[in-house]
Design an enzyme around this catalytic site. Structure first.
Site, PDB file in Angstrom:
ATOM      1  N   LYS A   1     -26.337 -29.339  44.051  1.00  0.00           N
ATOM      2  CA  LYS A   1     -27.656 -28.774  43.751  1.00  0.00           C
ATOM      3  C   LYS A   1     -28.453 -29.687  42.833  1.00  0.00           C
ATOM      4  CE  LYS A   1     -27.218 -23.947  44.845  1.00  0.00           C
ATOM      5  NZ  LYS A   1     -27.364 -22.559  44.392  1.00  0.00           N
ATOM      6  N   LYS A  60     -32.367 -20.865  55.452  1.00  0.00           N
ATOM      7  CA  LYS A  60     -33.797 -20.571  55.473  1.00  0.00           C
ATOM      8  C   LYS A  60     -34.596 -21.807  55.061  1.00  0.00           C
ATOM      9  CE  LYS A  60     -37.471 -17.698  54.385  1.00  0.00           C
ATOM     10  NZ  LYS A  60     -38.095 -16.644  55.148  1.00  0.00           N
ATOM     11  N   LYS A  96     -25.818 -26.660  58.010  1.00  0.00           N
ATOM     12  CA  LYS A  96     -25.510 -25.244  57.856  1.00  0.00           C
ATOM     13  C   LYS A  96     -26.803 -24.438  57.999  1.00  0.00           C
ATOM     14  CE  LYS A  96     -23.363 -22.291  54.410  1.00  0.00           C
ATOM     15  NZ  LYS A  96     -22.477 -22.188  53.256  1.00  0.00           N
TER      16      LYS A  96
END
Ligand code: TRP
Length: 324
Positions: free
Chosen positions: A112, A195, A192
């Protein structure tokens, strides 16, 4: 019954990947445990987000949770993390017993931090401690998660141990249940389903839109023409068939693809029919909940109330041990 805790971030409309990788499995497990489900809004704040959209996202996720067949909320509380203040309180205490090195080796943090290079906030770093607090606040013993969260559950065990060593035996170490299907690829067949990548099909997506999206989905890239034989083992549509289609249909798709007996169009049509049929009852119920935001909020309030009582009891014990 053992206590099972799981959480999901309200980062966007829940999609087929969340359904296959998490929700569907959780619902299957829920009745065998004293289960608690949490919408982890505080975790969702660790990356850039739109405040005006957060409440709607929380409600949409709650609606899908309720629509996907969890036991009645009286038996299985569903609540919003920030509604129970004890989560952040316990997370703080965990901050004080956890060496930075333990957090620095978390692969999700590293990923991240790389993805959000302009916003590497300390919340992203201490994220796993809030997650440990989520679980341990309810003395959670089992945690159903995808592969990518196993390291965080392992950290929750370390945190429990550190706390116990410092203040006295109190927390039991939670165990993960790794749920299958946790790596569903998106319509691009590469990454993967998510959204943020726009390669997803929402659980409440309407049938026409499901058909359109599947028509455009990537299949075996080597199969360029209808007459080329394909390889189902590298085709994401075939992976989805495994989740949505009968064994006979899977066999039909696999052998038809290999022999170029069927085209991708035919294969996708059957997949679309099955997906639409299986998502329909969830979609219908979720849309019904979304149309009744007041009822939805009541369920979440009731969930928070039940969880707050349990959380406060744990915190009483923590306060006694820590001298607060
Ligand atoms: N970190 C989890 C995820 O991104 C979400 C989560 C937060 C969670 N708290 C939790 C999962 C507690 C299980 C238990 O998927």
């Amino acid at each position: 019954m053992k206590t099972m805790f799981s959480g999901m971030q309200p980062t966007g409309a829940p999609h087929v990947g969340n359904w296959l990788g998490a929700l569907k499995n959780w619902v299957g497990l829920a009745k065998d445990y004293d289960s608690i489900f949490c919408i982890v809004d505080l975790h969702a704040m660790t990356v850039e987000y739109e405040p005006a959209l957060l409440r709607e996202r929380i409600r949409n996720l709650a609606a899908v949770f309720l629509a996907s067949g969890l036991p009645a909320p009286e038996h299985c509380p569903l609540f919003v993390q920030s509604h129970v203040q004890e989560h952040t309180q316990l997370a703080w205490i965990f901050n004080t017993v956890t060496p930075m090195g333990e957090l620095g080796r978390m692969t999700q943090f590293k990923d991240k931090a790389a993805q959000h290079a302009k916003n590497i906030n300390t919340g992203l770093f201490t994220y796993p401690l809030l997650q440990a607090a989520d679980i341990l606040l309810y003395k959670g013993e089992v945690v159903p998660v995808g592969e990518d969260q196993v390291q965080h559950i392992e950290l929750a065990r370390i945190v429990a141990r550190k706390f116990n060593n410092r203040f006295g035996e109190f927390f039991a170490e939670p165990k993960e249940i790794v749920t299958k299907g946790s790596r569903i690829l998106g319509l691009d067949g590469k990454a993967k389903m998510s959204k943020s990548l726009g390669n997803h099909i929402e659980i409440t997506e309407d049938p026409d839109s499901i058909r359109t999206k599947l028509k455009g989905a990537v299949t075996d890239p080597k199969r360029m023409r209808r007459s080329d034989p394909g390889d189902p083992s590298v085709c994401n549509m075939f992976t989805l068939h495994k989740h949505f289609s009968t064994p006979e249909q899977q066999e039909w798709a696999a052998s038809g693809c290999r022999a170029a007996g069927i085209g991708c169009f035919d294969c996708k049509k059957v997949l679309a029919d099955n997906m639409i049929e299986q998502l329909a009852p969830i979609r219908e119920k979720a849309l019904d909940w979304i149309a009744r935001p007041k009822d939805l909020d009541d369920v979440l309030d009731q969930g928070a109330k039940a969880c707050r009582a349990r959380a406060q009891k744990t915190m009483d014990g923590v306060r006694a041990l820590t001298g607060l």
